[in-house]
Design an enzyme around this catalytic site. Sequence first.
Site, PDB file in Angstrom:
ATOM      1  N   GLN A 163      -8.217   4.151  -1.144  1.00 30.75           N
ATOM      2  CA  GLN A 163      -9.279   4.614  -2.036  1.00 30.75           C
ATOM      3  C   GLN A 163     -10.665   4.390  -1.444  1.00 30.75           C
ATOM      4  OE1 GLN A 163      -8.757   6.330  -4.745  1.00 30.75           O
ATOM      5  NE2 GLN A 163      -6.543   6.069  -4.864  1.00 30.75           N
ATOM      6  N   ASP A 191      -5.592  -2.354   2.239  1.00 24.12           N
ATOM      7  CA  ASP A 191      -5.238  -1.012   1.779  1.00 24.12           C
ATOM      8  C   ASP A 191      -6.538  -0.266   1.496  1.00 24.12           C
ATOM      9  OD1 ASP A 191      -4.397   1.287   0.547  1.00 24.12           O
ATOM     10  OD2 ASP A 191      -3.336   0.295  -1.100  1.00 24.12           O
ATOM     11  N   LYS A 216      -5.689  12.051   0.272  1.00 22.30           N
ATOM     12  CA  LYS A 216      -6.801  11.700  -0.619  1.00 22.30           C
ATOM     13  C   LYS A 216      -8.162  11.968   0.028  1.00 22.30           C
ATOM     14  CE  LYS A 216      -4.065   7.957  -2.704  1.00 22.30           C
ATOM     15  NZ  LYS A 216      -3.679   8.601  -3.964  1.00 22.30           N
ATOM     16  N   CYS A 251       0.441   3.570 -11.090  1.00 22.19           N
ATOM     17  CA  CYS A 251       1.127   2.697 -10.122  1.00 22.19           C
ATOM     18  C   CYS A 251       0.403   1.365  -9.989  1.00 22.19           C
ATOM     19  CB  CYS A 251       1.267   3.377  -8.771  1.00 22.19           C
ATOM     20  SG  CYS A 251       2.391   4.782  -8.777  1.00 22.19           S
ATOM     21  N   HIS A 270      -2.034  -1.450  -6.078  1.00 25.85           N
ATOM     22  CA  HIS A 270      -1.101  -0.342  -6.266  1.00 25.85           C
ATOM     23  C   HIS A 270       0.311  -0.875  -6.011  1.00 25.85           C
ATOM     24  CE1 HIS A 270       0.940   3.495  -5.378  1.00 25.85           C
ATOM     25  NE2 HIS A 270      -0.090   4.118  -5.918  1.00 25.85           N
TER      26      HIS A 270
END
Length: 418
Positions: free
Chosen positions: A213, A210, A236, A376, A133
């Site tokens: 997700q 990261d 999210k 992104c 991202h």
Amino acid sequence: MTQLPGLLDIEAIRKDFPLLDRVVHDGKKIVYLDNAATSQKPRQVLDALNEYYEQHNANVHRGVHVLAEEATALYEGARDKVAAFINAPSRDEVIFTKNASESLNLVANMLGWADEPYRVDRETEIAITEMEHHSNIVPWQLLAQRTGAKLKWFGLTDDGRLDLSNIEEVITEKTKIVSFTLVSNIMGTVNPVEAIVRRAQDVGALVLIDASQAAPHMPLDVQALGADFVAFTGHKMCGPTGIGVLWGRQELLEDLPPFLGGGEMIETVSMHASTYAPAPHKFEAGTPPIAQAVGLGAAVDYLTSIGMDKIAAHEHAITEYAIKRLAEVPDLRIIGPTTAEDRGAAISFVLGDIHPHDVGQVLDEQGIAVRVGHHCARPVCLRYGIPATTRASFYLYSSPADVDALIDGLEHVRNFFG
């Protein structure tokens, strides 16, 4: 409804999410397939936010009146919940930010200002991947520009996986930080954490993952990951916007300098110098996102009550079904892994020569909410020679009927554009 093994009680879960009853465009009930961008919020989270503002609203810490003490207990209680959710060794390793982007920027700036052995400078290297991202690309580009460090990255295979064939060239003795996504937001790829972490540790590099997700969709154990930092965001994972998390190893948080200065993050202040509070407050300058943290705590409670293992199994079944159904659509190309093996619940695709924005607009007219663009993650689109994709992304309340509606909607798109 199509029956698949491993599904949650979708009907019961959907009753917790008021927005999923929303009717749009001439009476069409919304089919929400934009969960990789943001999830919907259950009543339990909405109620927690309302109760906070109606009954407990005050600034946290230092206040001695009853509201301040209640707000502080709720805010710090949310930190306890997040720490347990990610299996953090200590609650003091959980830093609240406004989103994952701020968490990633926090680490990049800390390393730019740090003393040895952590400092990133012109003699060092930074390693990322081509599937990141923008939030995990731009901060490192900025850091490289400021310090003279060299930015390197892993490329992608044709089937949407990381190409680790040159891992010893990307992660070298000069590498100070390796930062990569656990699950791709555009392709759904689940990355091989163990191999990357092992190589980073061999050369003494720090690792930042990261997990934006990942945290909403699967069990997240920061100790098992073996990373030094893990970042994710609340909106999210059924929580409100405006709240993110950075987990970091205690010894690193003690050694590294703060990113922002202001109230709460200090120990003492004079006109000549200041000393800093211990972590996590050292990295939480000013009034924090109090209500948002309370909402995130409620979201953690909600997800935990269902079970992250069960959520992961549900999404795997839905994703597997979606890939199977998408294979039936003529001229449709999935960008990324074409099986449910080692992949998350975000599926990006192109449909013939129809622009993804046109696909998304026609689907919206059918009440189907998807995301269009480069998500992104423009380097991924450049890698595969496409301007953008249409992305359908699923969550714990997604059903086989949602997938079927998407397939019917894509047939309508094909007929519309002839």
